[in-house]
Design a protein around this motif. Structure first.
Motif, short mmCIF file in Angstrom:
data_model
loop_
_atom_site.label_atom_id
_atom_site.label_comp_id
_atom_site.label_asym_id
_atom_site.label_seq_id
_atom_site.Cartn_x
_atom_site.Cartn_y
_atom_site.Cartn_z
N LEU A 132 3.70 -42.49 69.49
CA LEU A 132 5.12 -42.39 69.18
C LEU A 132 5.43 -41.07 68.47
O LEU A 132 6.46 -40.43 68.75
N ALA A 133 4.54 -40.64 67.59
CA ALA A 133 4.74 -39.36 66.91
C ALA A 133 4.75 -38.21 67.91
O ALA A 133 5.55 -37.26 67.79
N ARG A 134 3.87 -38.28 68.92
CA ARG A 134 3.83 -37.21 69.94
C ARG A 134 5.12 -37.22 70.77
O ARG A 134 5.64 -36.15 71.13
N ILE A 135 5.62 -38.41 71.09
CA ILE A 135 6.88 -38.49 71.85
C ILE A 135 8.01 -37.84 71.06
O ILE A 135 8.82 -37.08 71.61
N PHE A 136 8.06 -38.11 69.76
CA PHE A 136 9.09 -37.50 68.92
C PHE A 136 8.92 -35.98 68.90
O PHE A 136 9.90 -35.23 68.98
N GLU A 137 7.68 -35.53 68.79
CA GLU A 137 7.43 -34.08 68.75
C GLU A 137 7.83 -33.42 70.06
O GLU A 137 8.49 -32.36 70.06
N GLN A 138 7.46 -34.02 71.17
CA GLN A 138 7.76 -33.44 72.48
C GLN A 138 9.27 -33.36 72.74
O GLN A 138 9.74 -32.46 73.44
N ASN A 139 10.03 -34.29 72.16
CA ASN A 139 11.47 -34.34 72.39
C ASN A 139 12.29 -33.79 71.22
O ASN A 139 13.53 -33.90 71.22
N GLY A 140 11.61 -33.23 70.23
CA GLY A 140 12.31 -32.66 69.09
C GLY A 140 13.11 -33.67 68.30
O GLY A 140 14.19 -33.36 67.76
N LEU A 141 12.60 -34.90 68.18
CA LEU A 141 13.39 -35.98 67.60
C LEU A 141 13.21 -36.15 66.10
O LEU A 141 14.06 -36.77 65.45
N ASP A 142 12.12 -35.63 65.54
CA ASP A 142 11.97 -35.75 64.09
C ASP A 142 13.17 -35.12 63.38
O ASP A 142 13.76 -35.72 62.47
N ASP A 143 13.54 -33.91 63.77
CA ASP A 143 14.66 -33.23 63.13
C ASP A 143 15.99 -33.92 63.41
O ASP A 143 16.90 -33.91 62.58
N GLN A 144 16.11 -34.53 64.58
CA GLN A 144 17.38 -35.14 64.95
C GLN A 144 17.58 -36.54 64.37
O GLN A 144 18.73 -36.96 64.17
N LEU A 145 16.47 -37.25 64.09
CA LEU A 145 16.62 -38.68 63.78
C LEU A 145 16.12 -39.11 62.41
O LEU A 145 16.57 -40.14 61.90
N ILE A 146 15.18 -38.39 61.79
CA ILE A 146 14.61 -38.89 60.53
C ILE A 146 14.46 -37.79 59.49
O ILE A 146 14.29 -36.61 59.83
N ASP A 147 14.51 -38.20 58.23
CA ASP A 147 14.14 -37.36 57.10
C ASP A 147 13.45 -38.25 56.07
O ASP A 147 13.87 -39.40 55.84
N TYR A 148 12.41 -37.70 55.45
CA TYR A 148 11.68 -38.42 54.42
C TYR A 148 11.50 -37.50 53.22
O TYR A 148 11.01 -36.38 53.37
N PHE A 149 11.89 -37.98 52.05
CA PHE A 149 11.77 -37.20 50.82
C PHE A 149 11.15 -38.07 49.73
O PHE A 149 11.17 -39.29 49.81
N VAL A 150 10.63 -37.40 48.72
CA VAL A 150 10.16 -38.08 47.52
C VAL A 150 10.94 -37.52 46.34
O VAL A 150 10.96 -36.30 46.13
N SER A 151 11.60 -38.40 45.61
CA SER A 151 12.40 -37.99 44.46
C SER A 151 11.53 -37.96 43.22
O SER A 151 10.92 -38.97 42.86
N ASN A 152 11.47 -36.79 42.56
CA ASN A 152 10.67 -36.69 41.34
C ASN A 152 11.26 -37.52 40.22
O ASN A 152 10.56 -38.19 39.47
#
Length: 387
Positions: free
Chosen positions: A54-74
């Motif tokens: 699934l991670a490769r599918i997201f990478e191949q279609n440029g979907l990480d930037d379009q669909l998700i963000d993950y942060f850690v709040s200090n």
């Protein structure tokens, strides 16, 4: 690699870096479900793939930037200063993360952002443990490749956690800003519903078919049981409870323990019914009778009644009393705590077996119950499109 779990052999292999990728893996599964369908960016078929695929599918279609963000709040917003507060403060005020769901255009999509707190991220890793299961494929996986196994398990755990919070936020309109307005019975009902729906969505997030008429193939049942077995791999909320160090009176502690037992039964029963092809859109657990003081040398309280279950508006009195001994009192001998946990597990198993058998009989003999199950689940899934 910055920090490792201390709960399993080979712990120098699994770090916060691995855990962060599990957070992203879980977000990809949630985002895939939310963005699947006609003229959408994703396909539900992708959810049948493992996390790496699934991670490769997201990478191949440029979907990480379009669909998700993950942060850690200090530190939470509004709190300043470099010094880390005591753990009881972190547990009470700096534990829960924040979700943000944004409808974005060009292309139309639902973007999901999760900002984790340091406490949830670190304690979640510390309390990661192998799930107790007799499923041979999982036992072999943990023996042969523990890093891969823990990655799958922790991703699975986070997927359900995400879904639970998504149901609260998008379906129930309960969030980090207004949750304090929903205490008492409102809290109980919202969590019963959120846990049950999160179980349904957990299976959907792994490409499983949901059945509600009391029939399921052995192969599909085995897949469901594997998903739920992997999910039982973390005690981060038990860690929070320990570190909160609440100064409750004995009666308040007993009442909270009663609620946790009810929720444990409801969550486990929801999963068991899904594995039996008897999914429900509505579930709740009650205790008849009342609270009474013990008159023997153990002291404390006990509950005089039995466990009652509601499934799709059908009420089933199990006739089985709850088991409410305290398994978190670390001052008790470890052998006694182990016995309490074993007895509680057996009591829950008895309740599940009794209730699932009764409900299966009702489905088999009552066409109205089958139709209600199907129609209410269909209506629920319509609401779960979310946008």
């Amino acid at each position: 690699m910055t920090r490792v779990s201390t709960d399993w052999q080979g712990n120098d292999l699994f770090s916060l870096d691995h855990a962060d990728e599990c957070f992203r893996n879980a977000l990809r599964r949630v985002a895939t479900y939310l963005n699947s369908g006609a003229n959408r960016l994703c396909s539900l078929d992708w959810l049948k793939q493992n996390d790496d695929c699934l991670a490769r599918i997201f990478e191949q279609n440029g979907l990480d930037d379009q669909l998700i963000d993950y942060f850690v709040s200090n530190r939470p917003e509004g709190i300043r200063g470099a010094a880390r507060p005591p753990d009881d403060v972190r547990a009470e005020h700096e534990f829960y993360g924040r979700f943000q769901f944004q409808k974005r255009r060009k292309p139309d999509r639902m973007h999901v952002t999760f900002t984790s707190t340091e406490a949830f991220r670190e304690w979640g890793l510390q309390r990661l443990h192998p799930p107790a299961t007799d499923i041979k494929a999982l036992v072999d996986l943990f023996d042969e490749d523990p890093v891969k196994a823990f990655s799958q398990a922790y991703t699975n755990y986070l997927v359900k956690n995400y879904w639970h919070n998504t149901v609260h936020s998008l379906l129930q309109k309960i969030n980090e800003l207004n949750f304090h307005e929903f205490g008492g019975d409102a809290r109980y009902d919202s969590d019963f519903a959120a846990d049950n729906i999160a179980n349904i969505l957990l299976l959907r997030a792994y490409g499983c078919v949901i059945n509600c008429r009391g029939r399921i193939s052995l192969a599909n049942s085995d897949i469901c049981r594997r998903v739920f077995a992997l999910n039982r791999c973390n005690r981060v909320f038990a860690e929070r409870a320990i570190r909160r160090n609440e100064d409750q009176d004995p009666l308040a502690k007993f009442q909270e323990r009663s609620w946790r037992f009810r929720r444990q039964v409801a969550n486990a029963l929801s999963a068991e019914l899904l594995c039996r092809g008897a999914a429900v859109s509505d579930i709740a657990v009650y205790l008849t009778g009342g609270i009474a003081k013990r008159k023997d040398n153990r002291g404390g309280y006990y509950h005089t009644g039995s466990v009652v279950i509601r499934l799709n508006q059908i009420y089933i009195n199990t006739g089985i009393p709850p088991y409410l001994e305290d398994s978190s009192d670390l001052e008790r001998p470890q052998k006694r705590l182990a016995t309490i946990r074993k007895n509680q597990h057996m009591r829950v198993a008895d309740i599940l077996s009794h209730t699932a058998t009764r409900y299966a009989s009702i489905l088999s003999n009552d066409s109205g119950a089958r139709e209600y199950a199907e129609q209410s689940l269909s209506m629920l899934e319509t609401k779960l499109k979310f946008w």
